[in-house]
Each structure stands twice: as structure tokens, then as C-alpha cells.
Design a protein around this motif. Sequence first.
Motif, PDB file in Angstrom:
ATOM      1  N   LYS A  41      23.940  21.338  47.236  1.00 15.50           N
ATOM      2  CA  LYS A  41      25.130  20.497  47.231  1.00 15.50           C
ATOM      3  C   LYS A  41      25.666  20.318  48.644  1.00 15.50           C
ATOM      4  CE  LYS A  41      26.473  21.248  42.477  1.00 15.50           C
ATOM      5  NZ  LYS A  41      27.459  21.729  41.511  1.00 15.50           N
ATOM      6  N   PHE A  42      25.155  21.119  49.580  1.00 18.79           N
ATOM      7  CA  PHE A  42      25.609  21.048  50.974  1.00 18.79           C
ATOM      8  C   PHE A  42      24.372  20.851  51.841  1.00 18.79           C
ATOM      9  CE2 PHE A  42      28.387  23.774  48.506  1.00 18.79           C
ATOM     10  CZ  PHE A  42      29.644  23.267  48.790  1.00 18.79           C
ATOM     11  N   SER A  43      24.538  20.118  52.954  1.00 17.96           N
ATOM     12  CA  SER A  43      23.332  19.842  53.727  1.00 17.96           C
ATOM     13  C   SER A  43      23.005  20.963  54.703  1.00 17.96           C
ATOM     14  CB  SER A  43      23.477  18.517  54.462  1.00 17.96           C
ATOM     15  OG  SER A  43      24.752  18.475  55.057  1.00 17.96           O
ATOM     16  N   THR A  44      24.021  21.522  55.378  1.00 19.45           N
ATOM     17  CA  THR A  44      23.766  22.616  56.315  1.00 19.45           C
ATOM     18  C   THR A  44      24.817  23.664  56.020  1.00 19.45           C
ATOM     19  OG1 THR A  44      25.328  21.663  57.841  1.00 19.45           O
ATOM     20  CG2 THR A  44      23.020  21.067  58.163  1.00 19.45           C
ATOM     21  N   LEU A  45      24.892  24.700  56.843  1.00 18.68           N
ATOM     22  CA  LEU A  45      26.030  25.599  56.683  1.00 18.68           C
ATOM     23  C   LEU A  45      26.981  25.333  57.835  1.00 18.68           C
ATOM     24  CD1 LEU A  45      26.674  28.688  55.057  1.00 18.68           C
ATOM     25  CD2 LEU A  45      27.384  28.785  57.431  1.00 18.68           C
ATOM     26  N   GLU A  46      28.194  24.898  57.500  1.00 18.15           N
ATOM     27  CA  GLU A  46      29.133  24.663  58.597  1.00 18.15           C
ATOM     28  C   GLU A  46      30.450  25.359  58.328  1.00 18.15           C
ATOM     29  OE1 GLU A  46      29.967  20.520  58.909  1.00 18.15           O
ATOM     30  OE2 GLU A  46      29.813  20.186  56.758  1.00 18.15           O
ATOM     31  N   GLU A  47      31.183  25.548  59.410  1.00 17.39           N
ATOM     32  CA  GLU A  47      32.501  26.140  59.265  1.00 17.39           C
ATOM     33  C   GLU A  47      33.492  25.025  58.970  1.00 17.39           C
ATOM     34  OE1 GLU A  47      33.604  29.872  61.490  1.00 17.39           O
ATOM     35  OE2 GLU A  47      34.904  28.419  62.468  1.00 17.39           O
ATOM     36  N   LYS A  48      34.338  25.238  57.976  1.00 19.34           N
ATOM     37  CA  LYS A  48      35.318  24.234  57.569  1.00 19.34           C
ATOM     38  C   LYS A  48      36.709  24.803  57.804  1.00 19.34           C
ATOM     39  CE  LYS A  48      33.293  20.687  55.723  1.00 19.34           C
ATOM     40  NZ  LYS A  48      33.422  19.490  56.550  1.00 19.34           N
ATOM     41  N   CYS A  49      37.495  24.157  58.677  1.00 17.14           N
ATOM     42  CA  CYS A  49      38.866  24.625  58.884  1.00 17.14           C
ATOM     43  C   CYS A  49      39.825  23.609  58.280  1.00 17.14           C
ATOM     44  CB  CYS A  49      39.152  24.799  60.369  1.00 17.14           C
ATOM     45  SG  CYS A  49      38.211  26.150  61.059  1.00 17.14           S
ATOM     46  N   PHE A  50      40.490  24.007  57.216  1.00 15.66           N
ATOM     47  CA  PHE A  50      41.475  23.117  56.609  1.00 15.66           C
ATOM     48  C   PHE A  50      42.846  23.634  57.016  1.00 15.66           C
ATOM     49  CE2 PHE A  50      37.886  23.416  53.559  1.00 15.66           C
ATOM     50  CZ  PHE A  50      37.394  22.131  53.713  1.00 15.66           C
ATOM     51  N   ASP A  51      43.234  23.382  58.277  1.00 20.04           N
ATOM     52  CA  ASP A  51      44.492  23.968  58.746  1.00 20.04           C
ATOM     53  C   ASP A  51      45.685  23.365  58.030  1.00 20.04           C
ATOM     54  OD1 ASP A  51      43.334  25.643  60.496  1.00 20.04           O
ATOM     55  OD2 ASP A  51      43.363  24.218  62.173  1.00 20.04           O
ATOM     56  N   ALA A  52      46.565  24.238  57.585  1.00 19.19           N
ATOM     57  CA  ALA A  52      47.836  23.745  57.066  1.00 19.19           C
ATOM     58  C   ALA A  52      48.668  23.388  58.291  1.00 19.19           C
ATOM     59  CB  ALA A  52      48.515  24.838  56.254  1.00 19.19           C
ATOM     60  N   HIS A  53      49.251  22.194  58.304  1.00 17.78           N
ATOM     61  CA  HIS A  53      49.938  21.746  59.515  1.00 17.78           C
ATOM     62  C   HIS A  53      51.039  22.709  59.890  1.00 17.78           C
ATOM     63  CE1 HIS A  53      47.596  18.191  59.280  1.00 17.78           C
ATOM     64  NE2 HIS A  53      47.998  17.987  58.027  1.00 17.78           N
ATOM     65  N   GLY A  54      51.005  23.089  61.152  1.00 16.77           N
ATOM     66  CA  GLY A  54      52.082  23.930  61.662  1.00 16.77           C
ATOM     67  C   GLY A  54      52.012  25.374  61.225  1.00 16.77           C
ATOM     68  N   ALA A  55      50.933  25.765  60.533  1.00 18.73           N
ATOM     69  CA  ALA A  55      50.884  27.175  60.108  1.00 18.73           C
ATOM     70  C   ALA A  55      50.056  27.997  61.088  1.00 18.73           C
ATOM     71  CB  ALA A  55      50.320  27.284  58.705  1.00 18.73           C
ATOM     72  N   ARG A  56      49.930  27.526  62.320  1.00 20.78           N
ATOM     73  CA  ARG A  56      49.153  28.206  63.364  1.00 20.78           C
ATOM     74  C   ARG A  56      47.734  28.534  62.906  1.00 20.78           C
ATOM     75  NH1 ARG A  56      53.279  31.408  63.087  1.00 20.78           N
ATOM     76  NH2 ARG A  56      52.012  33.281  62.907  1.00 20.78           N
ATOM     77  N   GLY A  57      47.217  27.738  61.996  1.00 18.61           N
ATOM     78  CA  GLY A  57      45.802  27.887  61.665  1.00 18.61           C
ATOM     79  C   GLY A  57      45.427  29.126  60.879  1.00 18.61           C
ATOM     80  N   ASN A  58      46.404  29.950  60.501  1.00 22.71           N
ATOM     81  CA  ASN A  58      46.017  31.150  59.769  1.00 22.71           C
ATOM     82  C   ASN A  58      45.828  30.892  58.291  1.00 22.71           C
ATOM     83  OD1 ASN A  58      45.766  32.812  61.839  1.00 22.71           O
ATOM     84  ND2 ASN A  58      47.544  34.091  61.414  1.00 22.71           N
ATOM     85  N   HIS A  59      46.736  30.121  57.730  1.00 23.47           N
ATOM     86  CA  HIS A  59      46.632  29.875  56.299  1.00 23.47           C
ATOM     87  C   HIS A  59      46.015  28.520  56.078  1.00 23.47           C
ATOM     88  CE1 HIS A  59      48.608  33.351  54.487  1.00 23.47           C
ATOM     89  NE2 HIS A  59      49.048  33.491  55.716  1.00 23.47           N
ATOM     90  N   MET A  60      45.035  28.484  55.222  1.00 18.36           N
ATOM     91  CA  MET A  60      44.321  27.244  55.028  1.00 18.36           C
ATOM     92  C   MET A  60      45.040  26.373  54.013  1.00 18.36           C
ATOM     93  SD  MET A  60      41.868  27.069  56.989  1.00 18.36           S
ATOM     94  CE  MET A  60      41.751  28.190  58.337  1.00 18.36           C
ATOM     95  N   ASP A  61      44.865  25.070  54.168  1.00 19.13           N
ATOM     96  CA  ASP A  61      45.459  24.143  53.218  1.00 19.13           C
ATOM     97  C   ASP A  61      44.525  24.069  52.022  1.00 19.13           C
ATOM     98  OD1 ASP A  61      46.055  21.925  51.708  1.00 19.13           O
ATOM     99  OD2 ASP A  61      46.819  20.804  53.423  1.00 19.13           O
ATOM    100  N   LEU A  62      44.940  24.705  50.922  1.00 19.96           N
ATOM    101  CA  LEU A  62      44.044  24.801  49.772  1.00 19.96           C
ATOM    102  C   LEU A  62      43.847  23.457  49.090  1.00 19.96           C
ATOM    103  CD1 LEU A  62      45.074  28.270  48.364  1.00 19.96           C
ATOM    104  CD2 LEU A  62      43.228  27.690  49.930  1.00 19.96           C
ATOM    105  N   GLY A  63      44.829  22.565  49.258  1.00 19.43           N
ATOM    106  CA  GLY A  63      44.661  21.212  48.706  1.00 19.43           C
ATOM    107  C   GLY A  63      43.448  20.532  49.331  1.00 19.43           C
ATOM    108  N   GLN A  64      43.309  20.693  50.660  1.00 23.96           N
ATOM    109  CA  GLN A  64      42.154  20.089  51.330  1.00 23.96           C
ATOM    110  C   GLN A  64      40.853  20.738  50.871  1.00 23.96           C
ATOM    111  OE1 GLN A  64      42.420  19.579  55.619  1.00 23.96           O
ATOM    112  NE2 GLN A  64      44.633  19.811  55.511  1.00 23.96           N
ATOM    113  N   LEU A  65      40.897  22.062  50.684  1.00 23.07           N
ATOM    114  CA  LEU A  65      39.693  22.751  50.188  1.00 23.07           C
ATOM    115  C   LEU A  65      39.318  22.181  48.819  1.00 23.07           C
ATOM    116  CD1 LEU A  65      37.525  25.015  50.162  1.00 23.07           C
ATOM    117  CD2 LEU A  65      39.244  26.508  49.126  1.00 23.07           C
ATOM    118  N   TYR A  66      40.331  21.992  47.969  1.00 26.40           N
ATOM    119  CA  TYR A  66      40.060  21.475  46.618  1.00 26.40           C
ATOM    120  C   TYR A  66      39.363  20.113  46.692  1.00 26.40           C
ATOM    121  CZ  TYR A  66      40.594  19.843  41.863  1.00 26.40           C
ATOM    122  OH  TYR A  66      40.330  19.366  40.608  1.00 26.40           O
ATOM    123  N   HIS A  67      39.872  19.230  47.546  1.00 29.80           N
ATOM    124  CA  HIS A  67      39.271  17.890  47.621  1.00 29.80           C
ATOM    125  C   HIS A  67      37.861  17.949  48.193  1.00 29.80           C
ATOM    126  CE1 HIS A  67      42.695  15.950  45.996  1.00 29.80           C
ATOM    127  NE2 HIS A  67      43.500  16.449  46.913  1.00 29.80           N
TER     128      HIS A  67
END
Length: 296
Positions: free
Chosen positions: A250-276
Motif C-alpha cells: 500500500k506504500f511505495s517506499t518507507l518514508e518519514e511522515k511529519c504531520f505537525d500540529a500548527h504551533g505545537a513545536r512539532g512534538n504532537h502530531m496532527d492526528l487528523g492529517q494522519l487519518y486522511h
Amino acid sequence: EATEMTNREEAEIQISELDLLSSMFPYEEEFIVTDQLAVAELKHYIENESAEMPSSKVQFTLNVKPEVSNASMVEFSMACALPLKYPTVLPEITVRSSLLSRSQQIHLNSDLKTYLMQNCSGEPCLLSAREWVKDHAAAYIDKELSSSSVTTSKAVQSEDIMFTRLWIYSHHIYNKQKRKNIIDWAKELSLSGFCMPGKPGVVCVEGLQTSCEEFWSRVKRLTWKRILIRHREDVSLEGGGHADIQKQRKFSTLEEKCFDAHGARGNHMDLGQLYHFLEEKGCADIFQMYFGVEGH
């Protein structure tokens, strides 16, 4: 580095796991402790600083009826003994059934042991072992293991090629070295998928079953606050050639995906983006396994 568990910690885990089993399986026909004295010694050892290490292993039997249409009559008994160092070492389990031939029983027990070695070192695993028996044991009744017949060796070969997708959950993934390992190892083992760093950390790898298992055994040896396989998918491949494997991905390669929640200094991921992202890949149902809620 993870420190060695002390004997008392191991003893406490054993007692709490036995308590869990007796609350899940209150009837003697499902769970019976065959050596009450050993349990009493173990409890005494936990409660008294000065107590000696117990001398005998806790022994008990779990009886399992598999969920198979024609197996209403079949019951498997799991005779279990917990070494004093369990769960640091594996439990000793022997599965028996009146319907198993000697060679089938040996085959079944050896496969169960392999499963535990690959999936359960250091963690309480009696429920996993019971689940494995429930799901797989009945199949061994029909397995004829006469190696002389050509048909079985052919069948065994085709059975071996499995495509696997592992969905791994970690409390968090920040460490740069770990993130590099995940990507390098996936590449080395021809696995595709993705890694979402942050908190929580999510890793998906897919490819040949043996490669996925090798990946998992390397990853779980690193030091983690908490890491586990949340879900596993196995698909038997007809041919097992390159094209068959590619078809399952279902995926072509292995890549790192960062779904940064805006303004959360990148620590907490935006789970809505992960869902989509998962939805696009046809894996939306996995979101619920991770987070227990609908994603939208």
C-alpha cells in the motif's frame, strides 16, 4: 539501557498475571492451578523482604476450545510452568490434545515456541500464547507430517511465502538515531511503509514476513518507554515473486511522515492529517485500532 528485572519484580508480574487469568477464566475447566504451594511460596516471597527465593515453579493448566466450525469436540490443554525468571525468560508450555499424533504435537509445540521467541521476550505472554493456540492449534490435527511424500514438501514451500504488514505503536519517537535506524533497516530489508515521529510514534512496515519479523526484532531491542505491535496483517502469496509482493504493497517506499500540529513545536502530531493519509492509502480502519475513535 533497560535494567535487568529483579526477582521480586518478576514474581510480582507472575502473581498479577495469574490473578488476571483467574478473573478471566473463573471456571476450573478453563484454568486450574496444579501447584497451589508454589503460588503461596511466591506470594510469601513478594511480601517478605527476608523470604528465600521460591524453590518450585508455578504450574497450571489452561484449557482452550478453538473457534473452528468442526472443532466443537476438540479441546487443547496447555500445561504451563513459569520459570522463576519469567517473564524475562519464556514460559514452559506443552500443548496436548487427544486428537494430535505425536509428530503433530511436536510440530505444534515447536511452532508455538518460535512464535513466543519472536513476539514475547520480556513481556507477560500467557494470554498471547493462549490466543495463538486458540487460533492455530486445530490446524495441526489435519497436518500429516510424513516428509517422504512429495506433496507435503511442496505445500510447505508455498505456505512459507507470506506478505506481512506490521502496525507498530510507540509512546514517542524523537531520537534521531532511532529514526535513522528505522529508515535504514526498512531499506535494507526491502520494506515499505512510513514512520511518524513525535508522540505517539507510529511505524508501519510491509513486505516479506521474514523481513518484517527481522525488522521488529531489531527495533524492539532499542530502548523504548513503550513499544508494541498494535496490529498485524498476513497475506499468503501465491507465487511469492517480486510482482506478487508489489501487488500487496500500500506504500511505495518507507518514508518519514511529519504531520505537525500548527504551533505545537512539532512534538504532537496532527492526528487528523494522519487519518486522511491512512484513508488515502486504504488503511483508515487502522486509525481506530491505534486511537479507538473515528478520525474525522
